[in-house]
Design a protein around this motif. Structure first.
Motif, PDB file in Angstrom:
ATOM      1  N   CYS A   1       0.832  -1.203   0.000  1.00 47.77           N
ATOM      2  CA  CYS A   1       0.000   0.000   0.000  1.00 47.77           C
ATOM      3  C   CYS A   1       0.866   1.253   0.000  1.00 47.77           C
ATOM      4  O   CYS A   1       0.586   2.220  -0.727  1.00 47.77           O
ATOM      5  N   SER A   2       1.932   1.253   0.785  1.00 45.59           N
ATOM      6  CA  SER A   2       2.846   2.399   0.839  1.00 45.59           C
ATOM      7  C   SER A   2       3.516   2.617  -0.515  1.00 45.59           C
ATOM      8  O   SER A   2       3.694   3.760  -0.961  1.00 45.59           O
ATOM      9  N   TRP A   3       3.869   1.525  -1.174  1.00 44.86           N
ATOM     10  CA  TRP A   3       4.498   1.630  -2.494  1.00 44.86           C
ATOM     11  C   TRP A   3       3.525   2.234  -3.501  1.00 44.86           C
ATOM     12  O   TRP A   3       3.898   3.085  -4.324  1.00 44.86           O
ATOM     13  N   ILE A   4       2.256   1.807  -3.449  1.00 49.45           N
ATOM     14  CA  ILE A   4       1.238   2.345  -4.353  1.00 49.45           C
ATOM     15  C   ILE A   4       1.091   3.848  -4.151  1.00 49.45           C
ATOM     16  O   ILE A   4       1.049   4.626  -5.106  1.00 49.45           O
ATOM     17  N   VAL A   5       1.006   4.264  -2.877  1.00 47.76           N
ATOM     18  CA  VAL A   5       0.835   5.683  -2.572  1.00 47.76           C
ATOM     19  C   VAL A   5       2.017   6.497  -3.080  1.00 47.76           C
ATOM     20  O   VAL A   5       1.857   7.567  -3.678  1.00 47.76           O
ATOM     21  N   SER A   6       3.240   5.984  -2.873  1.00 44.29           N
ATOM     22  CA  SER A   6       4.430   6.708  -3.309  1.00 44.29           C
ATOM     23  C   SER A   6       4.490   6.820  -4.830  1.00 44.29           C
ATOM     24  O   SER A   6       4.989   7.812  -5.366  1.00 44.29           O
ATOM     25  N   GLN A   7       3.974   5.812  -5.541  1.00 44.05           N
ATOM     26  CA  GLN A   7       3.955   5.849  -7.002  1.00 44.05           C
ATOM     27  C   GLN A   7       2.925   6.842  -7.530  1.00 44.05           C
ATOM     28  O   GLN A   7       3.096   7.426  -8.590  1.00 44.05           O
ATOM     29  N   ARG A   8       1.844   7.019  -6.773  1.00 45.15           N
ATOM     30  CA  ARG A   8       0.769   7.901  -7.229  1.00 45.15           C
ATOM     31  C   ARG A   8       1.073   9.373  -6.975  1.00 45.15           C
ATOM     32  O   ARG A   8       0.464  10.239  -7.593  1.00 45.15           O
ATOM     33  N   HIS A   9       1.991   9.662  -6.062  1.00 42.78           N
ATOM     34  CA  HIS A   9       2.239  11.053  -5.688  1.00 42.78           C
ATOM     35  C   HIS A   9       3.689  11.419  -5.967  1.00 42.78           C
ATOM     36  O   HIS A   9       4.597  10.999  -5.260  1.00 42.78           O
ATOM     37  N   ALA A  10       3.873  12.215  -6.991  1.00 44.04           N
ATOM     38  CA  ALA A  10       5.219  12.587  -7.409  1.00 44.04           C
ATOM     39  C   ALA A  10       5.908  13.507  -6.415  1.00 44.04           C
ATOM     40  O   ALA A  10       7.126  13.665  -6.449  1.00 44.04           O
TER      41      ALA A  10
ATOM     42  N   PHE B   1      -9.900   0.593  -2.709  1.00 46.38           N
ATOM     43  CA  PHE B   1     -11.087   1.172  -3.340  1.00 46.38           C
ATOM     44  C   PHE B   1     -10.785   2.569  -3.883  1.00 46.38           C
ATOM     45  O   PHE B   1     -11.391   3.007  -4.861  1.00 46.38           O
ATOM     46  N   GLY B   2      -9.837   3.259  -3.232  1.00 43.18           N
ATOM     47  CA  GLY B   2      -9.441   4.569  -3.720  1.00 43.18           C
ATOM     48  C   GLY B   2      -8.847   4.507  -5.120  1.00 43.18           C
ATOM     49  O   GLY B   2      -9.047   5.417  -5.934  1.00 43.18           O
ATOM     50  N   LEU B   3      -8.116   3.434  -5.410  1.00 45.56           N
ATOM     51  CA  LEU B   3      -7.590   3.242  -6.767  1.00 45.56           C
ATOM     52  C   LEU B   3      -8.721   3.139  -7.782  1.00 45.56           C
ATOM     53  O   LEU B   3      -8.697   3.772  -8.838  1.00 45.56           O
ATOM     54  N   MET B   4      -9.717   2.338  -7.432  1.00 46.53           N
ATOM     55  CA  MET B   4     -10.840   2.140  -8.354  1.00 46.53           C
ATOM     56  C   MET B   4     -11.633   3.430  -8.559  1.00 46.53           C
ATOM     57  O   MET B   4     -11.996   3.782  -9.680  1.00 46.53           O
ATOM     58  N   ILE B   5     -11.889   4.143  -7.468  1.00 48.03           N
ATOM     59  CA  ILE B   5     -12.638   5.389  -7.566  1.00 48.03           C
ATOM     60  C   ILE B   5     -11.840   6.444  -8.322  1.00 48.03           C
ATOM     61  O   ILE B   5     -12.389   7.229  -9.107  1.00 48.03           O
ATOM     62  N   GLY B   6     -10.516   6.458  -8.097  1.00 43.69           N
ATOM     63  CA  GLY B   6      -9.678   7.398  -8.823  1.00 43.69           C
ATOM     64  C   GLY B   6      -9.749   7.170 -10.323  1.00 43.69           C
ATOM     65  O   GLY B   6      -9.776   8.110 -11.117  1.00 43.69           O
TER      66      GLY B   6
ATOM     67  N   GLY C   1       2.343  -1.719 -12.753  1.00 46.77           N
ATOM     68  CA  GLY C   1       2.991  -2.009 -11.483  1.00 46.77           C
ATOM     69  C   GLY C   1       2.117  -1.669 -10.287  1.00 46.77           C
ATOM     70  O   GLY C   1       2.154  -2.369  -9.262  1.00 46.77           O
ATOM     71  N   ILE C   2       1.329  -0.606 -10.397  1.00 50.75           N
ATOM     72  CA  ILE C   2       0.440  -0.226  -9.295  1.00 50.75           C
ATOM     73  C   ILE C   2      -0.630  -1.290  -9.086  1.00 50.75           C
ATOM     74  O   ILE C   2      -0.964  -1.650  -7.948  1.00 50.75           O
ATOM     75  N   TRP C   3      -1.161  -1.839 -10.174  1.00 50.19           N
ATOM     76  CA  TRP C   3      -2.178  -2.890 -10.035  1.00 50.19           C
ATOM     77  C   TRP C   3      -1.564  -4.170  -9.474  1.00 50.19           C
ATOM     78  O   TRP C   3      -2.226  -4.910  -8.733  1.00 50.19           O
ATOM     79  N   ILE C   4      -0.299  -4.439  -9.803  1.00 49.73           N
ATOM     80  CA  ILE C   4       0.390  -5.578  -9.189  1.00 49.73           C
ATOM     81  C   ILE C   4       0.535  -5.333  -7.686  1.00 49.73           C
ATOM     82  O   ILE C   4       0.360  -6.241  -6.854  1.00 49.73           O
ATOM     83  N   GLY C   5       0.845  -4.076  -7.317  1.00 50.89           N
ATOM     84  CA  GLY C   5       0.910  -3.728  -5.900  1.00 50.89           C
ATOM     85  C   GLY C   5      -0.424  -3.952  -5.209  1.00 50.89           C
ATOM     86  O   GLY C   5      -0.470  -4.423  -4.059  1.00 50.89           O
ATOM     87  N   ALA C   6      -1.521  -3.634  -5.894  1.00 46.19           N
ATOM     88  CA  ALA C   6      -2.853  -3.862  -5.332  1.00 46.19           C
ATOM     89  C   ALA C   6      -3.082  -5.343  -5.080  1.00 46.19           C
ATOM     90  O   ALA C   6      -3.708  -5.730  -4.079  1.00 46.19           O
ATOM     91  N   LEU C   7      -2.588  -6.183  -5.988  1.00 47.24           N
ATOM     92  CA  LEU C   7      -2.719  -7.632  -5.804  1.00 47.24           C
ATOM     93  C   LEU C   7      -1.980  -8.093  -4.559  1.00 47.24           C
ATOM     94  O   LEU C   7      -2.487  -8.929  -3.788  1.00 47.24           O
ATOM     95  N   PHE C   8      -0.786  -7.545  -4.336  1.00 44.42           N
ATOM     96  CA  PHE C   8      -0.025  -7.901  -3.128  1.00 44.42           C
ATOM     97  C   PHE C   8      -0.742  -7.421  -1.865  1.00 44.42           C
ATOM     98  O   PHE C   8      -0.654  -8.057  -0.818  1.00 44.42           O
ATOM     99  N   VAL C   9      -1.438  -6.290  -1.959  1.00 49.54           N
ATOM    100  CA  VAL C   9      -2.228  -5.823  -0.814  1.00 49.54           C
ATOM    101  C   VAL C   9      -3.295  -6.841  -0.460  1.00 49.54           C
ATOM    102  O   VAL C   9      -3.488  -7.194   0.711  1.00 49.54           O
TER     103      VAL C   9
END
Length: 302
Positions: A144-153, A265-270, A281-289
């Protein structure tokens, strides 16, 4: 002829608990989407949080009906501790950090409560040291932390001072998770506890807004903003009603996974609401979550 009441099977109880977790995570992500819509129009975050909690708490108080009698002095401490640790203090720190470090760093802090709650529960001997569970929670939080860091430059180097202040967010949330379960008042229903917690939080937010000179009724408070706040208030009331019902039926560590589920769910809503696009890669991160949550849900007896 006497008919004995049917006992709820462990499977149905587990499905209900997971259903509440998923529904709660979805509601939280919808709340954040509405908050983003309102604050992007210029409404201060503290003002928005005040009206959100005040409207939601008032709605729950009205619909609590006969449970009003439970608002007594013996519940005052519960409301104060629950409101401050679960809503007011984490939100106030988040408001302070998000303007200085961005949403990425703040989002990661909201993904850490599962680990913090598990560690505190181990220290208090409320949980057994099931290391597969710890590993699962760790995987979910890291992903989850990796996903957040990827989404925010805007994520960059964070000084130890800011990092230490940020860690107060998951610490407060974890303390709140444990306290609400341990100190759950007898004969009190989730509606009553959610109402008291939200109203206490709104009071704390009003004090904060007054001390910082933040207007609770700014000029941009028009009919459109009122509609958004009314919708957010109703959504928040439903969210916290489900949250307290989930807390009643589960344990603090399971409950603490709400932030991670909300991030999914925030990914989906976004993608659907704000038309955001994500890398593979972000969706792979979601799978690991998801895998981490599944492993983290294993109990000591398994």
């Amino acid at each position: 002829m006497n008919i004995l009441p049917r006992r709820k099977s462990p499977i149905s109880e587990e499905l209900l608990t997971w259903g509440l977790l998923l529904l709660n995570g979805l509601l939280i992500s919808l709340m954040l989407a509405l908050a983003k819509t309102a604050t992007s129009q210029g409404l201060p975050a503290a003002s928005y949080a005040f009206w959100q909690t005040l409207i939601a708490g008032t709605l729950l108080l009205v619909f609590s009906g006969g449970q009003k009698k439970h608002f007594s002095r013996q519940l005052t401490r519960y409301f104060i501790v629950s409101g401050l640790t679960g809503i007011a203090i984490p939100n106030l720190i988040a408001f302070y950090l998000v303007t200085r470090l961005g949403a990425g760093f703040t989002g990661i802090m909201y993904a850490l409560p599962p680990l913090f709650t598990f560690l505190l529960a181990l220290i208090l001997r409320l949980e057994k040291p099931v290391w597969t569970r710890f590993a699962g929670l760790g995987i979910a939080v890291l992903a989850c932390s990796w996903i957040v860091s990827q989404r925010h430059a805007e994520m960059g180097l964070v000084s130890p001072v800011w990092f230490g202040l940020g860690l107060l967010i998951p610490l407060m949330l974890s303390i709140g998770n444990l306290y609400r379960s341990i100190a759950w008042p007898k004969h009190a229903k989730p509606t009553t506890l959610a109402a008291g917690t939200l109203l206490t939080s709104s009071l704390a937010l009003a004090v904060f807004a007054g001390s910082t000179g933040t207007e609770l009724l700014p000029d941009l408070f028009d009919s459109n903003m009122f509609l958004i706040l009314a919708l957010q208030g109703g959504l928040t009331a439903l969210t916290y009603l489900c949250a307290f019902e989930l807390q009643k039926r589960s344990n603090p560590v399971f409950y603490s996974q709400l932030g991670v589920v909300a991030a999914l769910f925030g990914l989906m809503i976004g993608a659907l609401w704000f038309k955001e696009s994500y890398t593979f890669g972000i969706w792979i991160g979601a799978l690991f979550v998801v895998l981490g949550l599944k492993l983290g849900a294993r109990r000591a007896e398994n």
